[in-house]
Write an enzyme that holds these catalytic residues in place. Structure first.
Site, PDB file in Angstrom:
ATOM      1  N   GLY A   1       0.814  -1.201   0.000  1.00  0.00           N
ATOM      2  CA  GLY A   1       0.000   0.000   0.000  1.00  0.00           C
ATOM      3  C   GLY A   1       0.852   1.256   0.000  1.00  0.00           C
ATOM      4  O   GLY A   1       0.502   2.257   0.627  1.00  0.00           O
ATOM      5  N   HIS A   2       1.960   1.247  -0.739  1.00  0.00           N
ATOM      6  CA  HIS A   2       2.949   2.325  -0.667  1.00  0.00           C
ATOM      7  C   HIS A   2       2.481   3.637  -1.277  1.00  0.00           C
ATOM      8  O   HIS A   2       3.117   4.667  -1.077  1.00  0.00           O
ATOM      9  CB  HIS A   2       4.243   1.890  -1.351  1.00  0.00           C
ATOM     10  CG  HIS A   2       4.179   1.830  -2.850  1.00  0.00           C
ATOM     11  ND1 HIS A   2       3.504   0.821  -3.514  1.00  0.00           N
ATOM     12  CD2 HIS A   2       4.679   2.652  -3.801  1.00  0.00           C
ATOM     13  CE1 HIS A   2       3.618   1.024  -4.815  1.00  0.00           C
ATOM     14  NE2 HIS A   2       4.320   2.123  -5.019  1.00  0.00           N
ATOM     15  N   ARG A   3       1.373   3.644  -2.009  1.00  0.00           N
ATOM     16  CA  ARG A   3       0.880   4.884  -2.610  1.00  0.00           C
ATOM     17  C   ARG A   3      -0.191   5.576  -1.777  1.00  0.00           C
ATOM     18  O   ARG A   3      -0.597   6.688  -2.095  1.00  0.00           O
ATOM     19  CB  ARG A   3       0.322   4.593  -4.011  1.00  0.00           C
ATOM     20  CG  ARG A   3       1.398   4.327  -5.048  1.00  0.00           C
ATOM     21  CD  ARG A   3       0.783   4.197  -6.423  1.00  0.00           C
ATOM     22  NE  ARG A   3       1.779   4.188  -7.478  1.00  0.00           N
ATOM     23  CZ  ARG A   3       1.497   4.072  -8.783  1.00  0.00           C
ATOM     24  NH1 ARG A   3       0.241   3.948  -9.169  1.00  0.00           N
ATOM     25  NH2 ARG A   3       2.456   4.082  -9.680  1.00  0.00           N
ATOM     26  N   VAL A  21      -0.757   6.422   4.415  1.00  0.00           N
ATOM     27  CA  VAL A  21       0.214   5.856   5.346  1.00  0.00           C
ATOM     28  C   VAL A  21       1.397   5.261   4.595  1.00  0.00           C
ATOM     29  O   VAL A  21       2.560   5.463   4.974  1.00  0.00           O
ATOM     30  CB  VAL A  21      -0.446   4.791   6.237  1.00  0.00           C
ATOM     31  CG1 VAL A  21       0.592   4.115   7.118  1.00  0.00           C
ATOM     32  CG2 VAL A  21      -1.527   5.411   7.107  1.00  0.00           C
ATOM     33  N   GLY A  22       1.124   4.523   3.519  1.00  0.00           N
ATOM     34  CA  GLY A  22       2.194   3.874   2.778  1.00  0.00           C
ATOM     35  C   GLY A  22       3.196   4.855   2.204  1.00  0.00           C
ATOM     36  O   GLY A  22       4.421   4.624   2.274  1.00  0.00           O
ATOM     37  N   SER A  52      -6.918   0.372  12.873  1.00  0.00           N
ATOM     38  CA  SER A  52      -7.677   1.622  12.874  1.00  0.00           C
ATOM     39  C   SER A  52      -8.349   1.784  14.228  1.00  0.00           C
ATOM     40  O   SER A  52      -8.797   0.805  14.831  1.00  0.00           O
ATOM     41  CB  SER A  52      -8.739   1.601  11.772  1.00  0.00           C
ATOM     42  OG  SER A  52      -9.653   2.662  11.935  1.00  0.00           O
ATOM     43  N   SER A  53      -8.426   3.029  14.687  1.00  0.00           N
ATOM     44  CA  SER A  53      -9.029   3.261  16.002  1.00  0.00           C
ATOM     45  C   SER A  53     -10.520   2.950  16.033  1.00  0.00           C
ATOM     46  O   SER A  53     -11.118   2.876  17.107  1.00  0.00           O
ATOM     47  CB  SER A  53      -8.801   4.717  16.434  1.00  0.00           C
ATOM     48  OG  SER A  53      -9.358   5.613  15.493  1.00  0.00           O
ATOM     49  N   CYS A  54     -11.144   2.725  14.868  1.00  0.00           N
ATOM     50  CA  CYS A  54     -12.570   2.389  14.844  1.00  0.00           C
ATOM     51  C   CYS A  54     -12.840   0.990  15.392  1.00  0.00           C
ATOM     52  O   CYS A  54     -13.988   0.602  15.566  1.00  0.00           O
ATOM     53  CB  CYS A  54     -13.135   2.518  13.430  1.00  0.00           C
ATOM     54  SG  CYS A  54     -12.600   1.221  12.297  1.00  0.00           S
ATOM     55  N   TYR A  73     -15.885  -2.450   8.409  1.00  0.00           N
ATOM     56  CA  TYR A  73     -14.446  -2.164   8.347  1.00  0.00           C
ATOM     57  C   TYR A  73     -13.776  -2.532   9.672  1.00  0.00           C
ATOM     58  O   TYR A  73     -12.698  -3.130   9.692  1.00  0.00           O
ATOM     59  CB  TYR A  73     -14.238  -0.688   8.039  1.00  0.00           C
ATOM     60  CG  TYR A  73     -12.797  -0.256   7.959  1.00  0.00           C
ATOM     61  CD1 TYR A  73     -11.965  -0.704   6.940  1.00  0.00           C
ATOM     62  CD2 TYR A  73     -12.261   0.630   8.890  1.00  0.00           C
ATOM     63  CE1 TYR A  73     -10.649  -0.298   6.852  1.00  0.00           C
ATOM     64  CE2 TYR A  73     -10.948   1.050   8.810  1.00  0.00           C
ATOM     65  CZ  TYR A  73     -10.146   0.583   7.788  1.00  0.00           C
ATOM     66  OH  TYR A  73      -8.834   0.993   7.712  1.00  0.00           O
ATOM     67  N   LYS A  81     -10.713  -5.300  10.464  1.00  0.00           N
ATOM     68  CA  LYS A  81      -9.463  -4.956  11.139  1.00  0.00           C
ATOM     69  C   LYS A  81      -9.263  -5.788  12.409  1.00  0.00           C
ATOM     70  O   LYS A  81      -8.148  -6.203  12.725  1.00  0.00           O
ATOM     71  CB  LYS A  81      -9.445  -3.458  11.468  1.00  0.00           C
ATOM     72  CG  LYS A  81      -9.221  -2.566  10.260  1.00  0.00           C
ATOM     73  CD  LYS A  81      -7.838  -2.796   9.652  1.00  0.00           C
ATOM     74  CE  LYS A  81      -7.558  -1.866   8.498  1.00  0.00           C
ATOM     75  NZ  LYS A  81      -6.217  -2.082   7.916  1.00  0.00           N
ATOM     76  N   THR A  99      -4.584   6.771  15.308  1.00  0.00           N
ATOM     77  CA  THR A  99      -5.733   7.666  15.412  1.00  0.00           C
ATOM     78  C   THR A  99      -6.043   8.200  14.019  1.00  0.00           C
ATOM     79  O   THR A  99      -5.473   7.754  13.020  1.00  0.00           O
ATOM     80  CB  THR A  99      -5.434   8.808  16.400  1.00  0.00           C
ATOM     81  OG1 THR A  99      -6.630   9.521  16.658  1.00  0.00           O
ATOM     82  CG2 THR A  99      -4.357   9.739  15.873  1.00  0.00           C
ATOM     83  N   LEU A 128      -5.733  10.101  10.759  1.00  0.00           N
ATOM     84  CA  LEU A 128      -4.523  10.594  10.108  1.00  0.00           C
ATOM     85  C   LEU A 128      -4.852  11.599   9.010  1.00  0.00           C
ATOM     86  O   LEU A 128      -5.933  11.577   8.427  1.00  0.00           O
ATOM     87  CB  LEU A 128      -3.736   9.427   9.516  1.00  0.00           C
ATOM     88  CG  LEU A 128      -3.307   8.326  10.484  1.00  0.00           C
ATOM     89  CD1 LEU A 128      -2.638   7.190   9.720  1.00  0.00           C
ATOM     90  CD2 LEU A 128      -2.375   8.874  11.562  1.00  0.00           C
ATOM     91  N   HIS A 150     -11.939  11.174   4.486  1.00  0.00           N
ATOM     92  CA  HIS A 150     -12.123  11.332   5.916  1.00  0.00           C
ATOM     93  C   HIS A 150     -12.363  12.811   6.236  1.00  0.00           C
ATOM     94  O   HIS A 150     -12.372  13.665   5.359  1.00  0.00           O
ATOM     95  CB  HIS A 150     -10.902  10.802   6.667  1.00  0.00           C
ATOM     96  CG  HIS A 150     -10.793   9.317   6.646  1.00  0.00           C
ATOM     97  ND1 HIS A 150      -9.964   8.640   5.776  1.00  0.00           N
ATOM     98  CD2 HIS A 150     -11.423   8.357   7.373  1.00  0.00           C
ATOM     99  CE1 HIS A 150     -10.069   7.330   5.974  1.00  0.00           C
ATOM    100  NE2 HIS A 150     -10.952   7.137   6.934  1.00  0.00           N
TER     101      HIS A 150
END
Length: 324
Positions: free
Chosen positions: A11-13, A16-17, A108-110, A137, A141, A165, A167, A180
């Protein structure tokens, strides 16, 4: 991690990635392995198997996922559940079978119960009902977290989980249908300033409280955790009762309304806000307890106002192309 280690960033694109790639480059890691979605479909067990067999990564950052805000989660729960379960199962299992030294799974914090006590501690996982707007989701996770725990206990792997948290930062998704809260507000408020509009509409009441962390801080935390000595991480990896995860955040929150007002100030927007009460608020508050990570010696560096200012400047100066 040795500077020459073979490191796969899945997921580098993404938000986070791409931040992980920047952090690893800054840290002097050069043997980085990446694949775009068109080059490797992580939902395909056969293709993931072939990739691990050929590339033999020593470390894996699992940041690949189908992600989105309240609207996307509510509209496509089946896709969020199916695709994330498939990605996680394929990559985590392949990491075990091809003897990856250490894997870091981005949660994920969810995943925390909707009405859990604040701030959210790692042990609150599975102690109450989830928020309905992102239940699918969250369950995906949670399954990934349990998979890491189960493999650690049964196969003695070293699979870790970080629970970030909310991002934001470079490479964020500004599509209003899937974004988001921060990119959505940044886009609406900056476009209102540019177009001379007087009112910006915000979903819900504006009262929910959220914590936000710059993606570069998140990435630095991931690299920091991946480099912790095994004797420090041993209790986390081998616990029979607790998941092998750490919260990553700044330990401070604010209301959605306060966030909008901060962005408006930075963008020079002098209009007013309307609140669409027909839209859901989501979880009333999400603030992570980050005491475990801070005890290890990590702290975030980018204040929220500074990070938002950079994003506003990118938009207002035309450096950031916003897509509908």
């Amino acid at each position: 991690m040795n500077k020459n280690a073979r490191i796969y960033v899945a997921g580098h694109r993404g938000l986070v990635g791409s931040a992980l790639m920047r952090a690893l480059h800054r840290g002097g890691y050069r043997n980085l392995i990446t694949r775009t979605h068109s080059e490797l479909d992580l939902t395909s067990q056969e293709l993931v198997e072939e990739f691990f067999c050929i590339e033999q990564p020593e470390y894996v950052f699992l940041a690949a996922a189908r992600v989105g805000g309240i609207l996307a989660n509510s509209s496509y729960p089946a896709e969020f559940l199916r695709e994330n379960l498939a990605i996680q199962a394929n990559v985590i299992d392949a990491a075990y079978r091809y003897s990856v030294t250490r894997l870091l799974f981005l949660g994920s914090s969810c995943i925390y119960p909707r009405d859990a006590a604040q701030p959210l501690r790692e042990e609150y996982l599975l102690t109450g009902p989830l928020e309905g707007t992102n239940r699918a989701y969250a369950i995906a996770k949670i399954a990934g977290i349990e998979m890491c725990r189960a493999y650690n206990l049964q196969y003695r792997t070293s699979f870790l989980v970080v629970m970030p948290t909310n991002l934001y930062g470079p490479g964020d998704n500004y599509n209003l249908q899937t974004s988001h809260v921060i990119p959505a507000l940044l886009r609406r408020i900056c476009e209102a300033k540019i177009n001379g509009e007087k009112v910006v509409t915000i979903w819900g009441t504006g009262a929910p409280r959220r914590e936000f962390l710059h993606s570069d801080d998140m990435a630095e935390a991931c690299v920091f955790i991946m480099n912790r000595p095994v004797e420090e991480l041993g209790p986390l990896l081998r616990s029979q009762s607790e998941p092998p995860m750490l919260n990553v955040g700044c330990g401070e929150d604010l209301t959605i309304r306060e966030l909008a007002e901060m962005i408006a100030e930075l963008a020079g927007f002098e209009g007013s806000f309307g609140f669409d009460l027909s839209k859901p608020d989501g979880t009333p508050r999400k603030l992570l307890d980050v005491s475990k990570l801070r005890a290890m010696g990590w702290q975030p560096r980018v204040p929220l106002r500074d990070g938002l200012r950079q994003e506003v400047e990118n938009i207002m100066n035309g450096a950031l192309l916003l897509r509908s």
